[in-house]
Design a protein around this motif. Structure first.
Motif, PDB file in Angstrom:
ATOM      1  N   ALA A 111       7.840  -6.999   4.461  1.00 21.81           N
ATOM      2  CA  ALA A 111       8.676  -7.454   3.353  1.00 21.81           C
ATOM      3  C   ALA A 111       8.824  -6.366   2.298  1.00 21.81           C
ATOM      4  CB  ALA A 111       8.091  -8.720   2.739  1.00 21.81           C
ATOM      5  N   LEU A 112       7.723  -5.695   1.947  1.00 22.42           N
ATOM      6  CA  LEU A 112       7.804  -4.619   0.968  1.00 22.42           C
ATOM      7  C   LEU A 112       8.706  -3.499   1.473  1.00 22.42           C
ATOM      8  CD1 LEU A 112       4.087  -4.399  -0.245  1.00 22.42           C
ATOM      9  CD2 LEU A 112       6.024  -5.474  -1.419  1.00 22.42           C
ATOM     10  N   SER A 113       8.568  -3.135   2.733  1.00 23.91           N
ATOM     11  CA  SER A 113       9.422  -2.084   3.282  1.00 23.91           C
ATOM     12  C   SER A 113      10.887  -2.501   3.255  1.00 23.91           C
ATOM     13  CB  SER A 113       8.987  -1.758   4.716  1.00 23.91           C
ATOM     14  OG  SER A 113       7.689  -1.193   4.739  1.00 23.91           O
ATOM     15  N   TRP A 117      13.147   1.276  13.817  1.00 24.38           N
ATOM     16  CA  TRP A 117      12.321   0.492  12.894  1.00 24.38           C
ATOM     17  C   TRP A 117      13.161  -0.036  11.731  1.00 24.38           C
ATOM     18  CZ3 TRP A 117      11.149   1.634   7.711  1.00 24.38           C
ATOM     19  CH2 TRP A 117      10.226   0.762   7.107  1.00 24.38           C
ATOM     20  N   GLU A 118      14.058   0.783  11.208  1.00 24.21           N
ATOM     21  CA  GLU A 118      14.888   0.353  10.085  1.00 24.21           C
ATOM     22  C   GLU A 118      15.742  -0.855  10.466  1.00 24.21           C
ATOM     23  OE1 GLU A 118      17.973   2.305   6.833  1.00 24.21           O
ATOM     24  OE2 GLU A 118      17.917   3.092   8.883  1.00 24.21           O
ATOM     25  N   ARG A 119      16.329  -0.821  11.669  1.00 21.36           N
ATOM     26  CA  ARG A 119      17.126  -1.976  12.119  1.00 21.36           C
ATOM     27  C   ARG A 119      16.268  -3.232  12.182  1.00 21.36           C
ATOM     28  NH1 ARG A 119      19.393   1.988  15.550  1.00 21.36           N
ATOM     29  NH2 ARG A 119      17.972   1.422  17.237  1.00 21.36           N
ATOM     30  N   HIS A 120      15.054  -3.065  12.675  1.00 19.67           N
ATOM     31  CA  HIS A 120      14.153  -4.209  12.796  1.00 19.67           C
ATOM     32  C   HIS A 120      13.814  -4.791  11.424  1.00 19.67           C
ATOM     33  CE1 HIS A 120      10.760  -6.646  14.157  1.00 19.67           C
ATOM     34  NE2 HIS A 120       9.977  -6.006  13.309  1.00 19.67           N
ATOM     35  N   VAL A 121      13.482  -3.934  10.459  1.00 19.52           N
ATOM     36  CA  VAL A 121      13.046  -4.410   9.149  1.00 19.52           C
ATOM     37  C   VAL A 121      14.214  -4.969   8.338  1.00 19.52           C
ATOM     38  CG1 VAL A 121      12.036  -3.672   6.946  1.00 19.52           C
ATOM     39  CG2 VAL A 121      11.012  -2.939   9.092  1.00 19.52           C
ATOM     40  N   ARG A 122      15.419  -4.414   8.528  1.00 15.32           N
ATOM     41  CA  ARG A 122      16.582  -4.959   7.809  1.00 15.32           C
ATOM     42  C   ARG A 122      16.850  -6.403   8.221  1.00 15.32           C
ATOM     43  NH1 ARG A 122      19.238  -1.774   4.476  1.00 15.32           N
ATOM     44  NH2 ARG A 122      19.208   0.499   4.790  1.00 15.32           N
ATOM     45  N   ASP A 123      16.474  -6.753   9.444  1.00 12.22           N
ATOM     46  CA  ASP A 123      16.740  -8.094   9.977  1.00 12.22           C
ATOM     47  C   ASP A 123      15.575  -9.039   9.699  1.00 12.22           C
ATOM     48  OD1 ASP A 123      18.383  -9.919  11.292  1.00 12.22           O
ATOM     49  OD2 ASP A 123      17.391  -9.561  13.220  1.00 12.22           O
ATOM     50  N   LEU A 124      14.867  -8.823   8.614  1.00 12.51           N
ATOM     51  CA  LEU A 124      13.657  -9.588   8.311  1.00 12.51           C
ATOM     52  C   LEU A 124      13.978 -11.064   8.079  1.00 12.51           C
ATOM     53  CD1 LEU A 124      10.587  -9.083   7.744  1.00 12.51           C
ATOM     54  CD2 LEU A 124      11.191  -8.999   5.327  1.00 12.51           C
ATOM     55  N   ASP A 125      13.134 -11.932   8.636  1.00 14.34           N
ATOM     56  CA  ASP A 125      13.259 -13.380   8.454  1.00 14.34           C
ATOM     57  C   ASP A 125      12.391 -13.784   7.268  1.00 14.34           C
ATOM     58  OD1 ASP A 125      13.007 -16.163   8.562  1.00 14.34           O
ATOM     59  OD2 ASP A 125      13.152 -16.220  10.751  1.00 14.34           O
ATOM     60  N   TRP A 126      12.999 -14.021   6.108  1.00 10.30           N
ATOM     61  CA  TRP A 126      12.234 -14.288   4.895  1.00 10.30           C
ATOM     62  C   TRP A 126      11.489 -15.615   4.955  1.00 10.30           C
ATOM     63  CZ3 TRP A 126      10.498 -11.565   0.949  1.00 10.30           C
ATOM     64  CH2 TRP A 126      11.024 -10.280   0.781  1.00 10.30           C
ATOM     65  N   GLU A 127      12.022 -16.565   5.653  1.00  6.88           N
ATOM     66  CA  GLU A 127      11.321 -17.849   5.764  1.00  6.88           C
ATOM     67  C   GLU A 127       9.979 -17.659   6.464  1.00  6.88           C
ATOM     68  OE1 GLU A 127      12.002 -22.243   7.818  1.00  6.88           O
ATOM     69  OE2 GLU A 127      13.732 -21.000   7.310  1.00  6.88           O
ATOM     70  N   ARG A 128       9.961 -16.838   7.501  1.00 14.40           N
ATOM     71  CA  ARG A 128       8.709 -16.579   8.213  1.00 14.40           C
ATOM     72  C   ARG A 128       7.759 -15.735   7.363  1.00 14.40           C
ATOM     73  NH1 ARG A 128       9.594 -14.157  13.839  1.00 14.40           N
ATOM     74  NH2 ARG A 128       7.626 -15.177  14.338  1.00 14.40           N
ATOM     75  N   ALA A 185      -4.203  -6.960  14.799  1.00 11.19           N
ATOM     76  CA  ALA A 185      -4.720  -5.997  13.819  1.00 11.19           C
ATOM     77  C   ALA A 185      -4.084  -4.621  13.979  1.00 11.19           C
ATOM     78  CB  ALA A 185      -6.238  -5.900  13.946  1.00 11.19           C
ATOM     79  N   VAL A 186      -3.966  -4.120  15.204  1.00 11.54           N
ATOM     80  CA  VAL A 186      -3.416  -2.782  15.416  1.00 11.54           C
ATOM     81  C   VAL A 186      -1.964  -2.736  14.955  1.00 11.54           C
ATOM     82  CG1 VAL A 186      -2.852  -1.039  17.148  1.00 11.54           C
ATOM     83  CG2 VAL A 186      -5.034  -2.267  17.279  1.00 11.54           C
ATOM     84  N   ALA A 187      -1.202  -3.757  15.290  1.00 11.17           N
ATOM     85  CA  ALA A 187       0.194  -3.810  14.854  1.00 11.17           C
ATOM     86  C   ALA A 187       0.288  -3.882  13.336  1.00 11.17           C
ATOM     87  CB  ALA A 187       0.893  -5.010  15.497  1.00 11.17           C
ATOM     88  N   THR A 188      -0.616  -4.624  12.704  1.00  8.12           N
ATOM     89  CA  THR A 188      -0.602  -4.728  11.240  1.00  8.12           C
ATOM     90  C   THR A 188      -0.862  -3.374  10.598  1.00  8.12           C
ATOM     91  OG1 THR A 188      -1.286  -7.043  11.252  1.00  8.12           O
ATOM     92  CG2 THR A 188      -1.756  -5.779   9.267  1.00  8.12           C
ATOM     93  N   ILE A 189      -1.820  -2.619  11.102  1.00  7.34           N
ATOM     94  CA  ILE A 189      -2.121  -1.308  10.527  1.00  7.34           C
ATOM     95  C   ILE A 189      -0.986  -0.331  10.807  1.00  7.34           C
ATOM     96  CG2 ILE A 189      -3.765   0.617  10.581  1.00  7.34           C
ATOM     97  CD1 ILE A 189      -5.902  -1.590  11.272  1.00  7.34           C
ATOM     98  N   ARG A 190      -0.347  -0.449  11.963  1.00  5.63           N
ATOM     99  CA  ARG A 190       0.857   0.361  12.196  1.00  5.63           C
ATOM    100  C   ARG A 190       1.916   0.062  11.141  1.00  5.63           C
ATOM    101  NH1 ARG A 190       0.550  -0.628  18.395  1.00  5.63           N
ATOM    102  NH2 ARG A 190       1.930  -2.376  17.923  1.00  5.63           N
ATOM    103  N   GLU A 191       1.991  -1.207  10.722  1.00 10.79           N
ATOM    104  CA  GLU A 191       2.981  -1.580   9.702  1.00 10.79           C
ATOM    105  C   GLU A 191       2.617  -0.997   8.339  1.00 10.79           C
ATOM    106  OE1 GLU A 191       6.480  -2.399   9.426  1.00 10.79           O
ATOM    107  OE2 GLU A 191       5.649  -3.479  11.144  1.00 10.79           O
ATOM    108  N   VAL A 192       1.333  -0.892   8.037  1.00  9.52           N
ATOM    109  CA  VAL A 192       0.902  -0.204   6.822  1.00  9.52           C
ATOM    110  C   VAL A 192       1.382   1.244   6.852  1.00  9.52           C
ATOM    111  CG1 VAL A 192      -1.105   0.634   5.543  1.00  9.52           C
ATOM    112  CG2 VAL A 192      -1.095  -1.697   6.440  1.00  9.52           C
ATOM    113  N   VAL A 193       1.234   1.890   8.004  1.00  5.61           N
ATOM    114  CA  VAL A 193       1.688   3.276   8.143  1.00  5.61           C
ATOM    115  C   VAL A 193       3.198   3.355   7.945  1.00  5.61           C
ATOM    116  CG1 VAL A 193       1.854   5.248   9.716  1.00  5.61           C
ATOM    117  CG2 VAL A 193      -0.257   3.897   9.622  1.00  5.61           C
ATOM    118  N   ASN A 194       3.955   2.439   8.544  1.00  4.81           N
ATOM    119  CA  ASN A 194       5.408   2.418   8.329  1.00  4.81           C
ATOM    120  C   ASN A 194       5.742   2.376   6.843  1.00  4.81           C
ATOM    121  OD1 ASN A 194       5.919   2.322  11.109  1.00  4.81           O
ATOM    122  ND2 ASN A 194       6.079   0.093  11.152  1.00  4.81           N
ATOM    123  N   PHE A 195       5.052   1.494   6.126  1.00  2.00           N
ATOM    124  CA  PHE A 195       5.276   1.320   4.692  1.00  2.00           C
ATOM    125  C   PHE A 195       5.052   2.633   3.934  1.00  2.00           C
ATOM    126  CE2 PHE A 195       2.787   0.584   0.759  1.00  2.00           C
ATOM    127  CZ  PHE A 195       3.771   0.039  -0.055  1.00  2.00           C
TER     128      PHE A 195
END
Length: 751
Positions: free
Chosen positions: A299-301, A323-334, A373-383
């Protein structure tokens, strides 16, 4: 046996509960540390020992791996560090007469706290097949027994060699060399239980499985996220670094389901302000729902895409467009469901990031022990990559590791999946062919013992039984082996869980004089430095860990043409010379060790990323919402303030308001009311899995301001709730921070 506070089953325990504190440190921290130190060591020994902790001519604290700055105070230790030192330097002793008085079945009923309070082990002990007691055994006979059992195996892979994070670099290098010389890569360690998820994610995305910040980076950061971490209890000296950053103008965002006292306000006991109101640390507290961290950073990204550092992304990264395409399509309800936060909170946090020129994200077990967990930390790196917050001053990733040399052990080769380059260097240096196939990690090792595929367990430090998940399965697995060996300084639960044969080998502690010379450790930020114990050994029968490894090797291999084991034991400088030729970054090791040095860190030092693509990698991580069935809660396991890892110093948790008890479960008052429960009722915690239920009995409910739908309880008492097969994807780390549980009210009779 009757029950009581020294037994594992403590339904009678009635902890006293007070309101939680909104600050940490101050004079109570000093007083409690000195009280425990005096009780364990006496006045003179306390002063003599504590003044050497973390000093350049002293010894490294056996507690956490937080780094020391260049300029150190005379009291360079925290409350929990003082407790760790006191328990190691205690004057209490556990000798043969103790084991004669306490059969193994009796030890198995004792609490972790009681076992640890008995004192230092003094002699090698052996439990023969069928015996109810440990008996004294000489060192030569102990090594002969181990060597005989190892040689009798059908394959070297039928043995497992575990390591805790306390082992020095010299001992760890010698240990992995013995194991690979024997012919296996079965080198599981405590990292498998904690930061394995960090290493997996960071290696893939940045090319190095460690953090990319120095202590100076933390001091000069403009914005610091502290995520899934409780520094006030687990790394108290980190609070001093956060205080310094605040004085320099940094803002701090705390992300946690529980409000943690140390992140609210810190009363530094080494500053005059520590006597007053102290320093407010967290400018923003995001009380996130458990397992909502990936959604938070996506969400922050999403909100910051228009501020991307395009020049950095173009020059240094790979995979941004997808990655940008994926994050632009963020589902805010989720996102809102996963985090339990409001959109306004997320937008306000994004504005904080937008205003910051440099950002550090710190995290610990709150991120690493989930299925994703691994995917979450990858997302921290993306951010962080989005705005170029890697490889420049005041910015980067900061996984805050726990035990004193857990990072150094991995650098020295304690790893079940060693890289080919490391094995090539070993082969070139020592002239034998190390095994190339991957070994067993901790979870896989338990499965192999359970299934009869591993027959010998050797533990170099730690408390394997209480560090691991699925307690009943783990204990049954160890009891199925032919031989269990525990190299230890103090008594713990693992000594009561024996194979057919069992050995306890007592080792020198970090505080004690070592005949081989000083040892070295690596801290959480990649700084290597010397550690020199000064105290007389607790017993004349103790051996250093290096000597234990080398004498076993000489018994196992005889006159070894490849490794000078006797020289290794006699002079640790010989080991460091070999490390210098095997491990990159350790050139001139002996010359540089006394003053200390920083290991090379390509992302931090050069903005170079040694990944498969040669660049820092953006990754696409599908957002999943962890939904809990009706009537259930999401449990995270936590430490108390009187605890470090599996070592229980006392039965209090001062910051959370708990006195004289550990079997408590922290639940939001509204969640208690929805289940028809009142504060103070006694419940069983029950986790439900496809292979059946697991139950932790007799926990007092504590109405607590945690995130709705979440609860918390202490480990290792709740490890029983985590199945062996509930692990993080890729890292295989147990999912101790996202366990779905129900609360079953206990009947008045306790049934």
């Amino acid at each position: 046996m009757g029950r009581g506070p020294d037994r594992l089953t403590v339904e009678e325990e009635r902890p006293r509960v007070r309101p939680p504190k909104d600050w940490a440190g101050g004079l109570p921290a000093v007083g409690h540390a000195l009280e425990i130190a005096h009780r364990q060591m006496g006045v003179a020994r306390t002063v003599r020992t504590l003044l050497r902790v973390n000093q350049k001519n002293g010894f490294d604290c056996p507690g956490c791996a937080w780094p020391e700055g260049e300029h150190r105070s005379p009291a360079e230790f925290c409350e929990n560090g003082a407790k760790a030192v006191a328990e190691e330097a205690t004057t209490r002793r556990v000798g043969p007469e103790f084991f004669a008085a306490h059969p193994i079945d009796d030890l198995a009923t004792r609490s972790d706290h009681w076992l640890g309070q008995q004192g230092r082990l003094t002699e090698p002990m052996h439990k023969p097949p069928g015996s109810a007691h440990y008996r004294p055994i000489g060192w030569a006979a102990a090594f002969r027994l181990i060597a005989e059992e190892l040689r009798a195996l059908g394959s070297p892979d039928e043995a497992v060699f575990y390591t805790s994070g306390r082992t020095s670099n010299e001992a760890a290098f010698a240990y992995q060399l013995l194991v690979r010389r024997f012919g296996t890569n079965n080198l599981p360690d405590c990292s498998n239980m904690c930061h394995e998820s960090s290493g997996a994610a960071l290696t893939e995305t940045l090319g190095i499985g460690k953090g990319t910040v120095s202590l100076e980076d933390l001091h000069r950061a403009e914005l610091i996220f502290v995520v899934g971490q409780n520094p006030g209890t687990n790394h108290p000296r980190m609070l001093t670094a956060l205080e310094r950053a605040k004085r320099a103008g940094a803002r701090i965002v705390a992300v946690n389901p529980l409000p943690e006292a140390g992140l609210l306000r810190f009363k530094n006991p080494q500053r005059p302000s520590g006597l007053g109101r102290g320093t407010p640390l967290a400018d923003r507290f995001l009380q996130i729902r458990l397992n909502g961290d990936m959604a938070l950073f996506q969400a922050l990204s999403h909100l910051l895409l228009d501020t991307a550092d395009r020049a950095f992304i173009e020059e240094h990264t790979h995979g941004f467009a997808e990655w940008e395409r994926h994050v632009r399509d963020l589902d805010w309800e989720r996102v809102l469901e996963a985090t339990g936060l409001s959109r306004a909170e997320l937008e306000e946090t994004a504005r904080e990031v937008r205003a910051a020129g440099s950002v550090v994200v710190c995290w610990a077990m709150g991120l690493t022990q989930h299925r994703n967990a691994v995917a979450t930390i990858r997302e921290v790196v993306n951010f962080l990559l989005l705005r170029g917050n890697v490889g420049r001053p005041g910015a980067g990733v900061c996984p805050v590791r726990g035990h004193s040399n857990v990072q150094g052990d991995r650098t020295m080769g304690i790893y079940e999946k060693p890289p080919a380059a490391f094995l090539d260097a070993l082969e070139k240096e020592f002239g034998f062919q190390p095994p190339r196939h991957h070994g067993l990690d901790t979870v896989e090792a338990i499965r192999a013992m359970r299934d009869g595929r591993v027959k010998v367990f050797f533990g170099m430090g730690g408390n394997f039984v209480r560090a691991t998940p699925d307690s009943a399965v783990t204990e049954a697995a160890l009891r199925r082996t032919r031989l269990t060996v525990q190299v230890s300084t103090k008594l713990n639960r693992s000594h009561a869980v024996c194979g057919e044969h069992a050995l306890i080998l007592p080792a020198l502690g970090r505080t004690e004089r070592d005949p081989g010379g000083y040892v070295t450790v690596e801290d959480s930020m990649g700084l290597v430095h010397a550690s020199t114990g000064r105290l007389a050994p607790a017993s004349p029968h103790l051996l250093p860990e290096v000597a234990i490894v080398c004498r076993l090797a000489r018994e196992l291999f005889g006159e070894d043409p490849h490794v000078p084991w006797a020289d290794f034991e006699r002079d640790y400088g010989v080991i460091r010379d070999r490390i210098a030729r095997v491990v990159p970054g350790f050139e001139d090791f002996n010359a540089r060790a006394p003053e200390g040095f920083a290991l090379p860190n390509a992302p931090r030092d050069e903005r170079r990323f040694p990944t498969a693509t040669g660049r820092a990698n953006f990754t696409v991580n599908e957002l999943e919402v962890l939904r809990v069935p009706p009537g259930r809660l999401l449990l995270q396991t936590v430490r108390s303030h009187d605890q470090y890892n599996t070592t229980i110093y006392g039965l209090d948790d001062r910051y959370r308001g708990i006195k004289a008890g550990r079997r408590v479960v922290f639940v939001h008052p509204d969640d208690l009311a929805e289940r028809g429960l009142a504060d103070g009722e006694v419940v069983d915690l029950v986790s439900e899995w496809p292979d059946g239920e697991r139950r932790a009995e007799g926990f007092r409910t504590v109405a607590y301001p945690t995130a709705r739908g979440c609860c918390a309880a202490y480990f290792p008492e709740t490890n029983v709730l985590v199945p062996l097969d509930s692990v993080a994807e890729t890292s295989n780390t147990p999912t101790s921070k996202s366990v779905v549980v129900r609360l079953d009210r206990r009947s008045p009779g306790g049934g």
